[in-house]
Write a protein that holds these residues in place. Structure first.
Motif, PDB file in Angstrom:
ATOM      1  N   ALA A 203       0.819  -1.220   0.000  1.00  0.00           N
ATOM      2  CA  ALA A 203       0.000   0.000   0.000  1.00  0.00           C
ATOM      3  C   ALA A 203       0.848   1.262   0.000  1.00  0.00           C
ATOM      4  O   ALA A 203       0.403   2.313   0.476  1.00  0.00           O
ATOM      5  CB  ALA A 203      -0.950   0.003   1.200  1.00  0.00           C
ATOM      6  N   GLY A 204       2.066   1.162  -0.513  1.00  0.00           N
ATOM      7  CA  GLY A 204       2.938   2.323  -0.576  1.00  0.00           C
ATOM      8  C   GLY A 204       3.520   2.747   0.760  1.00  0.00           C
ATOM      9  O   GLY A 204       4.031   3.869   0.894  1.00  0.00           O
ATOM     10  N   ALA A 205       3.439   1.861   1.767  1.00  0.00           N
ATOM     11  CA  ALA A 205       3.936   2.222   3.099  1.00  0.00           C
ATOM     12  C   ALA A 205       5.452   2.356   3.078  1.00  0.00           C
ATOM     13  O   ALA A 205       6.152   1.504   2.537  1.00  0.00           O
ATOM     14  CB  ALA A 205       3.517   1.163   4.109  1.00  0.00           C
ATOM     15  N   PRO A 206       5.981   3.412   3.694  1.00  0.00           N
ATOM     16  CA  PRO A 206       7.436   3.560   3.791  1.00  0.00           C
ATOM     17  C   PRO A 206       7.987   2.717   4.935  1.00  0.00           C
ATOM     18  O   PRO A 206       7.233   2.129   5.726  1.00  0.00           O
ATOM     19  CB  PRO A 206       7.612   5.051   4.075  1.00  0.00           C
ATOM     20  CG  PRO A 206       6.373   5.413   4.838  1.00  0.00           C
ATOM     21  CD  PRO A 206       5.264   4.564   4.268  1.00  0.00           C
ATOM     22  N   ASP A 207       9.286   2.682   5.025  1.00  0.00           N
ATOM     23  CA  ASP A 207       9.939   1.972   6.123  1.00  0.00           C
ATOM     24  C   ASP A 207       9.531   2.594   7.465  1.00  0.00           C
ATOM     25  O   ASP A 207       9.314   3.797   7.576  1.00  0.00           O
ATOM     26  CB  ASP A 207      11.460   2.056   5.942  1.00  0.00           C
ATOM     27  CG  ASP A 207      12.208   1.263   6.994  1.00  0.00           C
ATOM     28  OD1 ASP A 207      11.867   0.093   7.205  1.00  0.00           O
ATOM     29  OD2 ASP A 207      13.126   1.836   7.614  1.00  0.00           O
ATOM     30  N   ASN A 208       9.360   1.720   8.473  1.00  0.00           N
ATOM     31  CA  ASN A 208       9.087   2.170   9.844  1.00  0.00           C
ATOM     32  C   ASN A 208       7.685   2.754   9.996  1.00  0.00           C
ATOM     33  O   ASN A 208       7.465   3.692  10.760  1.00  0.00           O
ATOM     34  CB  ASN A 208      10.131   3.195  10.293  1.00  0.00           C
ATOM     35  CG  ASN A 208      10.336   3.191  11.796  1.00  0.00           C
ATOM     36  OD1 ASN A 208      10.250   2.141  12.431  1.00  0.00           O
ATOM     37  ND2 ASN A 208      10.602   4.352  12.368  1.00  0.00           N
ATOM     38  N   GLU A 209       6.724   2.179   9.288  1.00  0.00           N
ATOM     39  CA  GLU A 209       5.334   2.644   9.342  1.00  0.00           C
ATOM     40  C   GLU A 209       4.494   1.636  10.126  1.00  0.00           C
ATOM     41  O   GLU A 209       4.640   0.418   9.960  1.00  0.00           O
ATOM     42  CB  GLU A 209       4.766   2.767   7.918  1.00  0.00           C
ATOM     43  CG  GLU A 209       3.363   3.340   7.859  1.00  0.00           C
ATOM     44  CD  GLU A 209       3.357   4.849   7.655  1.00  0.00           C
ATOM     45  OE1 GLU A 209       4.395   5.477   7.956  1.00  0.00           O
ATOM     46  OE2 GLU A 209       2.345   5.378   7.187  1.00  0.00           O
ATOM     47  N   ILE A 210       3.622   2.132  10.998  1.00  0.00           N
ATOM     48  CA  ILE A 210       2.669   1.269  11.697  1.00  0.00           C
ATOM     49  C   ILE A 210       1.454   1.094  10.796  1.00  0.00           C
ATOM     50  O   ILE A 210       0.882   2.075  10.308  1.00  0.00           O
ATOM     51  CB  ILE A 210       2.279   1.872  13.053  1.00  0.00           C
ATOM     52  CG1 ILE A 210       3.515   1.947  13.953  1.00  0.00           C
ATOM     53  CG2 ILE A 210       1.204   1.030  13.727  1.00  0.00           C
ATOM     54  CD1 ILE A 210       3.271   2.613  15.287  1.00  0.00           C
ATOM     55  N   VAL A 211       1.075  -0.173  10.567  1.00  0.00           N
ATOM     56  CA  VAL A 211       0.063  -0.480   9.563  1.00  0.00           C
ATOM     57  C   VAL A 211      -0.913  -1.524  10.094  1.00  0.00           C
ATOM     58  O   VAL A 211      -0.677  -2.170  11.113  1.00  0.00           O
ATOM     59  CB  VAL A 211       0.712  -1.003   8.259  1.00  0.00           C
ATOM     60  CG1 VAL A 211       1.661   0.023   7.670  1.00  0.00           C
ATOM     61  CG2 VAL A 211       1.437  -2.325   8.516  1.00  0.00           C
TER      62      VAL A 211
END
Length: 739
Positions: A203-211
């Motif tokens: 989903a295009g999440a960058p590094d170190n993202e809470i998902v």
């Protein structure tokens, strides 16, 4: 004609709660369908057993021993005994689900169930999911399970921290089309394995993202795959932390359009038909960060005692039974409070608007006026529907400072002379009655997380409890008692706030632990809340005070809501309800509705016992969900704060001992942290259960509950809220992969 029941059985008419096997045998041998009334008659059960019986029937139905047979009736289930409902609690190191039985009545911890992987093409089981499983015993306390049927309607979700592949990750050497986008570390500390996020599913999440992710069908061996469906925010932003608990526990946080529209359509109440209290200088006293004010108080001298008035926001005027607002309020059950936000039970137009007792603004209210004698005895409680205008919005600190002699500020200066003296005087009377009946007053320090405008943690500090807090607390208790007594006196159903006494087993464990500290409990049969409070007073101002408070707390049953008046053990009250916080607790709204019927201001009918029973169970669950969310969020905030303090030496005290380490409470944050056995000096250790001591083989070092320690922060995982410790002189642990 009623069903004929078997008689003459060895357990019949014995006047005590049956065990599960006796209950199963009775229902199996009875003719027709069996309900609580027939069971109570057979075993001679009274009202004091009703709650425990209801819980036992619910659990036996949940685990498959019983099956529903009409409205509140049961029959013995035909389900095979080797098949039962289990709940996934985590994963093992390989990522396969680990579960526990939903119901366990045996001794010790419940058996662990190692679930087989789901069939190829089906999504993996996620923590929290319940399934009917066929079980096979593979060892003492160990079973393997295969899914027969999944009970979860919606796809399970996994909340965690997404990390792109590190340079040293073995997966980077895989061909591009097989190379994953990254890995997901679950926020649930019981999950031992990561999930893999395939290419195109991030989903295009960058590094170190809470998902938030949802499991994908398994295509082969290795970590289970998942698809990211929502991004909550970067791990470094403290404002994201509360969203983890909201997502993990499924706390509703978006209001339906219809409920919002009803709240926006609300308008001011009319004075017609209401008692006019606008000339009475009622004041609200809350924390300095409070946004909604649902209770106001007033007191004036009356002979040797006082006449007190407690006015509560008239939420029942705006939230009518069966409306969209009512359905959503019941679904939420209560407001949930986090350091950075509130998830309210009611939309803001009501919670911070028409139902908030703002100073200088006319507001509808329900009120109770009571006469309080010098010894704290309450009499002549009169309830009514009124219109009021708060004279001032005060904070606990303001009131306490004025009481301690500080020059009055602008808000205090506007109050009538003697009002604060009357409030504190009435409190002293009520407190005297409380001391006379003997209540449990646990000293459990709360922690307050302070954030700046950028969402960064500036401090984690104790919340100071002042006499001004106690004033409001005693006024609220008095109003809650009056509400319960008023409804009882009119023989109307009431949703009580109940707190059962500790079980004999818990008291025995507590007695054993206290014996090691030279503290003695009276016999179980004569134990009162005052006896436990006496233990707390003996431990006060000693090194063991914090531990003794924790031990007494662990021995308690959790308070809950029920229409069965079994009393409140901790407050030593025979009847107690919740009436004073209808903006944030659905239970209080139900009490308001019952009171309005009782005083003839609403047509009714009053809620039935069965309806209150269902509501009590539902809102007890939401209350415990909120408490869990608030507790876990505090732990994550503390771990976030400690992440930048790894290597710092801090003060702590031992809370308990286990075979894998020493659990401590950090004095700076008030949160738990583990000193693992591997972090202790290389030696053999003996756990003496009699003295609750962990003793080194050479007897040069020992650990025991309550002991003060200096510890070094070795590791802090913000997403899971876990903290690992080491002793100050031990060598630092080797740092592992980023987390």
């Amino acid at each position: 004609m009623p069903d004929r029941l078997p008689t003459g059985t060895p357990h019949a008419r014995r006047g005590g709660l049956p065990d599960r096997e006796q209950l199963r045998a009775f229902i199996e041998n009875a003719t027709g369908r069996i309900g609580k009334r027939e069971i109570s008659r057979e075993f001679g059960l009274g009202p004091e057993h009703r709650q425990a019986l209801r819980q036992m029937l619910r659990e036996m139905a949940l685990d498959g021993t019983l099956a529903p047979a009409g409205a509140r009736r049961f029959r013995v289930s035909a389900r095979l005994p080797e098949s039962m409902v289990v709940q996934v609690t985590g994963t093992d190191a390989d990522g396969d689900p680990v579960a526990r039985p939903v119901q366990w009545d045996g001794e010790g911890v419940a058996p662990v169930v190692f679930m087989h992987p789901e069939l190829r093409g089906r999504a993996a089981l996620a923590p929290g999911e319940r399934v009917v499983a066929r079980l096979r015993r593979i060892g003492p306390g160990k079973y393997e399970g295969r899914t027969l049927r999944r009970l979860t309607d919606a796809p399970m979700q996994v909340v965690g921290l997404f990390r792109t592949l590190a340079a040293d990750d073995p997966a980077t050497s895989a061909p591009a089309r097989f190379r994953p986008a990254g890995r997901l570390t679950p926020a649930d500390r019981r999950a031992k394995a990561q999930w893999v996020i395939p290419q195109g599913e991030d989903a295009g999440a960058p590094d170190n993202e809470i998902v938030i992710a949802t499991p994908l069908p398994q295509a082969g061996p290795g970590l289970h795959p998942a698809r990211i469906i929502e991004r909550l925010g970067p791990q470094g932003d403290a404002r994201t932390i509360s969203m983890v608990a909201i997502a993990m526990l499924g706390i509703p946080h978006a209001f339906p359009t219809e409920a919002l529209a009803q709240a926006e359509a609300a308008r001011a109440v009319s004075p017609a038909g209401r008692t006019d209290l606008r000339d009475m200088p009622l004041v609200t006293i809350d924390g300095d960060d409070a946004r909604d004010f649902d209770d106001a108080i007033y007191a004036e001298p009356d002979g040797t005692g006082f006449r007190i008035t407690v006015a509560i926001a008239d939420v029942a005027w705006y939230v009518r039974p069966g409306t969209a607002l009512d359905r959503e309020a019941r679904l939420r059950g209560n407001s949930v409070y986090f350091p950075d936000r509130v998830i309210p039970m009611l939309p803001e137009a009501l919670s911070n608007g028409w139902c908030s007792l703002r100073p200088g603004e006319d507001r509808g209210c329900l009120f109770v006026t009571m006469d309080v004698a010098a010894d704290g005895t309450m009499a002549n409680a009169r309830f009514g529907r009124g219109i009021m205008r708060s004279a001032a919005r005060l904070t606990y600190e303001q009131v306490q400072a004025a009481r301690d002699g500080a020059p009055p500020d602008a808000a205090i200066a506007t109050l009538p002379d003697g009002l604060l003296d009357s409030l504190f005087g009435a409190w002293r009377c009520l407190a005297a009655a409380r001391a006379q009946r003997g209540t449990l007053d646990l000293d459990l320090p709360e922690r307050l997380v302070r954030l700046n405008d950028q969402g960064q943690i500036t401090a984690i500090a104790p919340r100071i409890r002042l006499d001004s807090h106690r004033v409001v607390e005693e006024f609220m208790i008095a109003a809650n008692v009056a509400a319960a007594r008023y409804l009882e006196g009119r023989h109307l159903p009431c949703l009580y706030r109940i707190h059962a006494p500790p079980t004999p087993e818990r008291l025995e464990n507590l007695r054993h632990a206290l014996d090691t500290m030279g503290l003695k409990l009276p016999p179980v049969g004569s134990l009162r809340a005052a006896d436990l409070d006496r233990i707390l007073q003996q431990a006060r101002n000693t090194d063991q005070a914090a531990l003794v408070n924790e031990l007494v707390l662990r021995a308690q049953n959790q308070a809950e809501y029920s229409p069965d008046p079994i009393g409140h053990f901790g407050l030593s009250l025979a009847a107690y309800s919740h009436f004073t916080s209808p903006i944030r607790r659905y239970a209080d709204l139900l009490t308001h509705r019952a009171l309005l019927v009782a005083i003839g201001l609403e047509p009714g009918p009053a809620p039935t016992h069965e309806a209150l029973e269902d509501a009590g169970e539902a809102i007890t669950r939401t209350e415990r969900r909120a408490a869990q969310a608030e507790r876990e969020t505090l732990e994550r905030y503390a771990a976030t704060w400690l992440q930048v303090r790894v290597g710092t030496v801090m003060e702590a005290h031992v809370s308990s001992l286990s075979r894998f380490g020493i659990f401590t409470v950090l004095d700076a944050t008030g949160t738990s942290a583990l000193l693992p056995m591997s972090a202790l000096p290389q030696d053999q250790w003996h756990h003496d259960e009699k003295t609750q001591t962990l003793l080194a083989r050479d007897k040069t070092m020992a650990f025991r509950p309550g002991q003060a320690l200096r510890v070094r922060i070795e590791e802090a995982c913000a997403i899971r809220g876990t903290v690992l410790l080491a002793l100050p002189d031990s060598p630092p642990a080797r740092q592992g992969r980023r987390a």
